[in-house]
Design a protein around this motif. Structure first.
Motif, mmCIF file in Angstrom:
data_model
loop_
_atom_site.group_PDB
_atom_site.id
_atom_site.type_symbol
_atom_site.label_atom_id
_atom_site.label_comp_id
_atom_site.label_asym_id
_atom_site.label_seq_id
_atom_site.Cartn_x
_atom_site.Cartn_y
_atom_site.Cartn_z
ATOM 1 N N TYR A 20 45.938 -12.401 -24.679
ATOM 2 C CA TYR A 20 46.439 -13.270 -23.602
ATOM 3 C C TYR A 20 45.526 -14.472 -23.340
ATOM 4 O O TYR A 20 45.895 -15.356 -22.575
ATOM 5 C CB TYR A 20 46.599 -12.469 -22.302
ATOM 6 C CG TYR A 20 47.742 -11.493 -22.343
ATOM 7 C CD1 TYR A 20 49.025 -11.879 -21.970
ATOM 8 C CD2 TYR A 20 47.546 -10.186 -22.764
ATOM 9 C CE1 TYR A 20 50.084 -10.984 -22.015
ATOM 10 C CE2 TYR A 20 48.593 -9.280 -22.807
ATOM 11 C CZ TYR A 20 49.857 -9.685 -22.438
ATOM 12 O OH TYR A 20 50.906 -8.795 -22.478
ATOM 13 N N TYR A 21 44.339 -14.498 -23.940
ATOM 14 C CA TYR A 21 43.384 -15.558 -23.625
ATOM 15 C C TYR A 21 43.929 -16.942 -23.990
ATOM 16 O O TYR A 21 43.761 -17.900 -23.227
ATOM 17 C CB TYR A 21 42.058 -15.321 -24.357
ATOM 18 C CG TYR A 21 41.246 -14.155 -23.853
ATOM 19 C CD1 TYR A 21 41.660 -13.403 -22.757
ATOM 20 C CD2 TYR A 21 40.054 -13.782 -24.473
ATOM 21 C CE1 TYR A 21 40.914 -12.322 -22.301
ATOM 22 C CE2 TYR A 21 39.297 -12.717 -24.012
ATOM 23 C CZ TYR A 21 39.733 -11.988 -22.946
ATOM 24 O OH TYR A 21 38.985 -10.923 -22.494
ATOM 25 N N ASP A 22 44.549 -17.050 -25.145
ATOM 26 C CA ASP A 22 45.045 -18.357 -25.573
ATOM 27 C C ASP A 22 46.059 -18.913 -24.581
ATOM 28 O O ASP A 22 45.983 -20.085 -24.183
ATOM 29 C CB ASP A 22 45.676 -18.242 -26.965
ATOM 30 C CG ASP A 22 46.102 -19.596 -27.506
ATOM 31 O OD1 ASP A 22 45.227 -20.414 -27.818
ATOM 32 O OD2 ASP A 22 47.319 -19.831 -27.594
ATOM 33 N N GLN A 23 46.979 -18.074 -24.150
ATOM 34 C CA GLN A 23 47.992 -18.505 -23.195
ATOM 35 C C GLN A 23 47.367 -18.906 -21.863
ATOM 36 O O GLN A 23 47.763 -19.901 -21.247
ATOM 37 C CB GLN A 23 49.016 -17.388 -22.987
ATOM 38 C CG GLN A 23 50.197 -17.790 -22.106
ATOM 39 C CD GLN A 23 51.235 -16.683 -22.014
ATOM 40 O OE1 GLN A 23 51.077 -15.606 -22.598
ATOM 41 N NE2 GLN A 23 52.316 -16.933 -21.292
ATOM 42 N N MET A 24 46.376 -18.141 -21.417
ATOM 43 C CA MET A 24 45.712 -18.460 -20.154
ATOM 44 C C MET A 24 44.950 -19.785 -20.257
ATOM 45 O O MET A 24 45.017 -20.625 -19.349
ATOM 46 C CB MET A 24 44.746 -17.337 -19.767
ATOM 47 C CG MET A 24 45.402 -15.983 -19.487
ATOM 48 S SD MET A 24 46.465 -15.982 -18.028
ATOM 49 C CE MET A 24 48.091 -16.104 -18.803
ATOM 50 N N LEU A 25 44.235 -19.969 -21.346
ATOM 51 C CA LEU A 25 43.461 -21.207 -21.516
ATOM 52 C C LEU A 25 44.373 -22.428 -21.594
ATOM 53 O O LEU A 25 44.085 -23.477 -21.003
ATOM 54 C CB LEU A 25 42.599 -21.106 -22.777
ATOM 55 C CG LEU A 25 41.443 -20.098 -22.727
ATOM 56 C CD1 LEU A 25 40.835 -19.925 -24.107
ATOM 57 C CD2 LEU A 25 40.377 -20.533 -21.730
ATOM 58 N N VAL A 58 41.858 -15.138 -38.792
ATOM 59 C CA VAL A 58 43.286 -14.813 -38.831
ATOM 60 C C VAL A 58 43.535 -13.307 -38.690
ATOM 61 O O VAL A 58 44.434 -12.896 -37.948
ATOM 62 C CB VAL A 58 43.924 -15.360 -40.131
ATOM 63 C CG1 VAL A 58 45.364 -14.859 -40.274
ATOM 64 C CG2 VAL A 58 43.888 -16.879 -40.131
ATOM 65 N N PRO A 59 42.776 -12.425 -39.390
ATOM 66 C CA PRO A 59 43.009 -10.986 -39.196
ATOM 67 C C PRO A 59 42.796 -10.535 -37.742
ATOM 68 O O PRO A 59 43.489 -9.643 -37.261
ATOM 69 C CB PRO A 59 41.987 -10.336 -40.129
ATOM 70 C CG PRO A 59 41.721 -11.366 -41.173
ATOM 71 C CD PRO A 59 41.797 -12.673 -40.466
ATOM 72 N N VAL A 60 41.845 -11.176 -37.065
ATOM 73 C CA VAL A 60 41.611 -10.849 -35.658
ATOM 74 C C VAL A 60 42.815 -11.249 -34.811
ATOM 75 O O VAL A 60 43.284 -10.497 -33.939
ATOM 76 C CB VAL A 60 40.333 -11.547 -35.146
ATOM 77 C CG1 VAL A 60 40.175 -11.349 -33.637
ATOM 78 C CG2 VAL A 60 39.111 -11.012 -35.882
ATOM 79 N N LYS A 61 43.350 -12.442 -35.071
ATOM 80 C CA LYS A 61 44.539 -12.887 -34.348
ATOM 81 C C LYS A 61 45.709 -11.938 -34.582
ATOM 82 O O LYS A 61 46.454 -11.595 -33.649
ATOM 83 C CB LYS A 61 44.939 -14.302 -34.796
ATOM 84 C CG LYS A 61 43.947 -15.391 -34.443
ATOM 85 C CD LYS A 61 44.442 -16.746 -34.953
ATOM 86 C CE LYS A 61 43.446 -17.847 -34.662
ATOM 87 N NZ LYS A 61 43.913 -19.170 -35.167
ATOM 88 N N LEU A 62 45.855 -11.481 -35.816
ATOM 89 C CA LEU A 62 46.948 -10.577 -36.153
ATOM 90 C C LEU A 62 46.798 -9.256 -35.397
ATOM 91 O O LEU A 62 47.779 -8.743 -34.830
ATOM 92 C CB LEU A 62 46.968 -10.328 -37.664
ATOM 93 C CG LEU A 62 48.053 -9.369 -38.176
ATOM 94 C CD1 LEU A 62 49.438 -9.920 -37.864
ATOM 95 C CD2 LEU A 62 47.888 -9.140 -39.675
ATOM 96 N N ALA A 63 45.586 -8.710 -35.390
ATOM 97 C CA ALA A 63 45.353 -7.448 -34.684
ATOM 98 C C ALA A 63 45.633 -7.598 -33.192
ATOM 99 O O ALA A 63 46.222 -6.712 -32.553
ATOM 100 C CB ALA A 63 43.919 -6.978 -34.913
ATOM 101 N N GLN A 64 45.214 -8.709 -32.612
ATOM 102 C CA GLN A 64 45.452 -8.940 -31.192
ATOM 103 C C GLN A 64 46.942 -9.068 -30.890
ATOM 104 O O GLN A 64 47.430 -8.520 -29.887
ATOM 105 C CB GLN A 64 44.709 -10.201 -30.742
ATOM 106 C CG GLN A 64 43.199 -10.057 -30.743
ATOM 107 C CD GLN A 64 42.475 -11.374 -30.585
ATOM 108 O OE1 GLN A 64 43.093 -12.440 -30.590
ATOM 109 N NE2 GLN A 64 41.162 -11.314 -30.458
ATOM 110 N N ASN A 65 47.677 -9.767 -31.750
ATOM 111 C CA ASN A 65 49.106 -9.951 -31.518
ATOM 112 C C ASN A 65 49.870 -8.635 -31.648
ATOM 113 O O ASN A 65 50.824 -8.377 -30.901
ATOM 114 C CB ASN A 65 49.674 -10.987 -32.485
ATOM 115 C CG ASN A 65 49.179 -12.392 -32.177
ATOM 116 O OD1 ASN A 65 48.793 -12.683 -31.052
ATOM 117 N ND2 ASN A 65 49.168 -13.252 -33.180
ATOM 118 N N ILE A 66 49.463 -7.792 -32.594
ATOM 119 C CA ILE A 66 50.104 -6.477 -32.725
ATOM 120 C C ILE A 66 49.817 -5.625 -31.494
ATOM 121 O O ILE A 66 50.706 -4.956 -30.953
ATOM 122 C CB ILE A 66 49.620 -5.774 -34.006
ATOM 123 C CG1 ILE A 66 50.134 -6.522 -35.239
ATOM 124 C CG2 ILE A 66 50.081 -4.321 -34.026
ATOM 125 C CD1 ILE A 66 49.595 -5.988 -36.551
ATOM 126 N N ALA A 67 48.563 -5.661 -31.036
ATOM 127 C CA ALA A 67 48.206 -4.906 -29.828
ATOM 128 C C ALA A 67 48.995 -5.403 -28.616
ATOM 129 O O ALA A 67 49.387 -4.622 -27.752
ATOM 130 C CB ALA A 67 46.703 -5.013 -29.571
#
Length: 478
Positions: free
Chosen positions: A376-381, A462-471
């Motif tokens: 959610y950090y990207d959306q909040m920022l 990118v793998p971190v972004k993917l893991a966060q989006n799946i979560a």
């Protein structure tokens, strides 16, 4: 086994999976938020049979029928306690300024407790000193001690409290301890044996068993942290009864409110209702709700919330407070997994010119929850919300301040679990001086934090972004 039989079993298995998917597509969205429905359907698409089993176990945030019937009696106990409190000549019912009135009315309609004046309130942020003060107050108890904690550990901190309870019982003080059955599962049996052998009454909240008819669901927990001593002193906040560094290298930072005054009786009523729900014992004697003069001048009221209540109180209050803000909102929470209503409220606040600050813990004690939170950090920022990541341990404190006027402190996280699944308790405080004290605590936390920038956040792999989006997709189920 012949190839024809194997082929038939394979076809049957595929048909079962798709039947589950179609049925869940029809059933899941009913009476459920879009986020929760999306999470369930996402899991169902990939693993339909396990998803169905889990859904049947925990798919709806409701208690079994027997408990709902018992809660009706508990609500009457709460109503009787509220009536007793309201009619006490020593309980001040202040005429509220217009800035406070809407929030106070909402809290009362959600949790039925009125706003009360005449309270003295202190903020406790030093972990060990909070434990020592609680022990000191138990040592001074004359009539009763009531403790409710999600976690009660049999460690150094727990032993301090246990020893104080035993000493109090030896003096003839009534002592009752209620712990969440899962939150304290590692220590519950040992603690119960130690305390009950010395005359302390102990009960487990929402025990989960597979062979008993009245087993509770594993995901619906009593997350409250409340202590009441002689109906005159109360504690409420984020701190469990466990060592601060219960995980090696991870020191918990907490905030607890120490209260003296009429609002302690509202805390007493919540404990009495929870005690009745788990034991069937009614605590309605007048000695538990004495009429005494106020200890200070602060206005406050308690909001209990959870699946027992017909309306999700904690989430509605947070959203309403955000919409009411005119200048500044500061939210401190270890777990930030907002629903759609909360996200929209925060984004709308920024568009109205309100300064919105989130103070979140950089580290998390749950990998999946941490990934979902960071999604959610990207959306909040992008919305213009300032995020501070606390780096000096796990910031487990939970509090909100609105316009340097209204403060909320308690056990409620800013996530769907606290809003819908957990029994929580929050103290709402209406006092500018106390707000300045909380602002100082927030400034101290910010000083130990790093402000997150959009540029730095965009650089994650990118793998971190993917893991966060799946979560994030399954976050409504966490």
């Amino acid at each position: 086994m012949s190839q024809d039989i194997i082929d038939s079993l394979a076809v049957g298995y595929v048909l079962v999976e798709w039947t589950i998917r179609v049925i869940m597509l029809i059933v899941v969205p009913l009476r459920r938020s879009p986020g929760a429905a999306r999470g369930w359907l996402f899991v169902t698409f990939f693993i339909p049979i396990p998803a169905l089993i889990v859904y049947l176990l925990i798919g709806r945030p409701t208690y079994p029928r027997w408990r709902r019937k018992r809660f009706e009696k508990a609500r009457q106990l709460l109503a009787n306690a509220t009536d007793e409190i309201s009619h006490s000549k020593f309980c001040s019912h202040p005429i509220l300024p217009e800035t406070y009135a809407p929030a106070a009315k909402l809290v009362q309609n959600l949790g039925q407790f009125p706003i009360l004046g005449g309270n003295r309130i202190d903020l406790l942020s030093d972990y060990d000193r909070t434990v020592d003060q609680l022990v000191s107050d138990i040592n001074g108890a004359n009539h009763h001690v009531h403790l409710l904690s999600y976690i009660f550990a049999n460690d150094r901190t727990g032993s301090k409290v246990i020893d104080a309870l035993i000493r109090a019982t030896e003096r003839g003080v009534e002592c009752r301890v209620l712990v969440d059955a899962l939150g304290s599962r590692r220590w519950a049996r040992t603690i119960r044996n130690r305390l009950t052998s010395e005359g302390v009454q102990v009960a487990r909240a929402l025990p989960v068993t597979f062979l008993r008819r009245r087993s509770a669901r594993a995901d619906l927990r009593n997350h409250r942290k409340i202590a009441i001593i002689d109906a005159s002193i109360g504690y409420i906040g984020s701190q469990n009864i466990i060592d601060a560094e219960y995980a090696p290298g991870l020191f918990n930072r907490e905030l607890v409110v120490h209260v003296a005054g009429p609002v302690v009786l509202e805390m007493q009523a919540v404990f009495a209702a929870d005690w009745y729900l788990e034991t069937g014992q009614v605590l309605d004697d007048a000695t538990y709700f004495p009429h005494r003069h106020g200890k200070g001048s602060i206005m406050a009221q308690l909001l209990p919330s959870g699946p027992d209540f017909p309306v999700t109180g904690a989430g509605r209050l947070v959203v309403a407070l955000i919409y009411s803000a005119r200048q500044r909102i500061v939210i401190t929470t270890p777990y930030f997994i907002p629903d759609v209503a909360l996200v929209e409220a925060l984004e709308t606040a920024v568009l109205r010119g309100v300064e919105v600050n989130l103070i979140l813990s950089r580290v998390s004690d749950n990998i999946l929850v941490g990934l979902a939170q960071r999604s959610y950090y990207d959306q909040m920022l992008r919305a213009g919300i300032t995020i501070y990541l606390y780096g000096d341990g796990l910031l487990h404190a939970k509090h909100i301040m609105v316009d340097d006027l209204i403060c909320v402190v308690g056990s409620t996280n800013i996530d769907i679990r606290s809003f819908q699944l957990n029994a929580e308790a929050s103290l709402i405080i209406y006092d500018e001086k106390l707000a300045r004290m909380l602002a100082a605590e927030q400034s101290k936390n910010i000083a130990s934090s790093e402000r997150l920038s959009q540029e730095v956040w965009n650089q994650r792999a990118v793998p971190v972004k993917l893991a966060q989006n799946i979560a994030r997709l399954v976050s409504p189920l966490l």
